[in-house]
Write a protein that holds these residues in place. Sequence first.
Motif, PDB file in Angstrom:
ATOM      1  N   ARG A 102       1.032  -1.302   0.133  1.00 57.36           N
ATOM      2  CA  ARG A 102       0.245  -0.069   0.049  1.00 57.36           C
ATOM      3  C   ARG A 102       1.053   1.070   0.343  1.00 57.36           C
ATOM      4  N   LYS A 168     -12.572   0.953  -1.903  1.00 60.88           N
ATOM      5  CA  LYS A 168     -11.173   0.559  -3.196  1.00 60.88           C
ATOM      6  C   LYS A 168     -10.470   2.381  -2.947  1.00 60.88           C
ATOM      7  N   ASN A 169      -9.056   1.767  -2.648  1.00 59.92           N
ATOM      8  CA  ASN A 169      -8.283   2.871  -2.762  1.00 59.92           C
ATOM      9  C   ASN A 169      -9.110   3.775  -2.379  1.00 59.92           C
ATOM     10  N   GLY A 172      -7.427   7.069  -1.656  1.00 54.65           N
ATOM     11  CA  GLY A 172      -6.721   7.505  -2.684  1.00 54.65           C
ATOM     12  C   GLY A 172      -7.706   8.440  -4.061  1.00 54.65           C
ATOM     13  N   SER A 173      -8.775   8.432  -3.550  1.00 59.47           N
ATOM     14  CA  SER A 173     -10.069   8.730  -3.982  1.00 59.47           C
ATOM     15  C   SER A 173     -11.044   9.740  -3.592  1.00 59.47           C
ATOM     16  N   GLU A 290     -14.868  -2.388  -2.613  1.00 57.27           N
ATOM     17  CA  GLU A 290     -14.005  -4.117  -3.580  1.00 57.27           C
ATOM     18  C   GLU A 290     -14.771  -5.013  -3.866  1.00 57.27           C
TER      19      GLU A 290
END
Length: 342
Positions: A102, A168-169, A172-173, A290
């Motif tokens: 990660r 999910k991420n 980063g999102s 996810e």
Amino acid sequence: MQREDKPTMETGLERIAAKARSEPKLRFTSLAHHITRERVWTNLCQIPKRSAPGVDGQTVTEAKETFGEWVEPVLRSVHRQGYRAPDIRRVYIPKPGKREKRPLGVPCVNDRALQRSTAQVLSAIYEADFLPCSFGGRPERGAHHALATLNEVIAGGKVSWVLEADLKNFFGSLSHEWVLRFVEHRVGDPRMISLIRRWLKAGILEDGEVYPNEEGTPQGGSISVMLSNVYLHYVLDLWFERVVKPRLRGEAHMIRYIDDFVMCFQYREDARRVQDALCKRLGKFGLTLEPTKTKLVEFGRFAQRHAAKHGRKRPETIYFLGFSVLQAHTERSSSWTDQSCG
């Protein structure tokens, strides 16, 4: 250096906290003056000496030795809304028990002390707003508290189904636009908004190149944890408590540790309805589940009997915060155990 007494620093934040509790719709228009030289020094001293340096290569020891040289220019730049957030050095660390890695953002040491100080001031406001279902990045509400709460919910309630969710991420999102809109519900000080915007837009140094950051907040900084909790407070926590639960047939609970959460339900039909609605809710704010790590698990009084009926020796296992939650239910027992995945 001359230091302000700790009780004096705490009194200022205590006044903010009291005001936040008594006036839940108040926007605080004067906060930046609480980010003081003394507060930055105190937070700098709490950073472990062996912490990795950021893009400038400065160690914690060096940041302390030169504190008098950099702290005043940094604070002046905050007040004139001209602070230039240093680039974030990106490294990759292994995930426990997994092959994948990660990304982790490593801020410069002096920026880290400033982030901690800012998060401390924001925490005085948001601790009045955050709900009991939220854990992680909060005073005295760590992973063990979250697991203990899950224990209480499962062992003491009518839970029969658990939705194990994985975003999910997540870091980063995050939408920068939504982050700032959420923060502005409570923060009306333009200096603080400017500072947060600068951190969100800080460049990412990876493989010798600096990349612009158009979305997300690097996992690793104190301000990222605070902003993540604010984001999911509005996107998830309030929605679940005020919109979802009143519309369900049975009992329901959520336990969230920053971006890791589980939802517990009495009835399967409630769980299915919420799972569908959750995808739409998250999508509105740029987040997705996810699919390979999100599952609905039967977990309760009848799980053992149903597992045997389908030819399984035991019910499925829930994974939460690096622990596997194993069922130890009988029709008369509601106990459970947890074992480390490691």
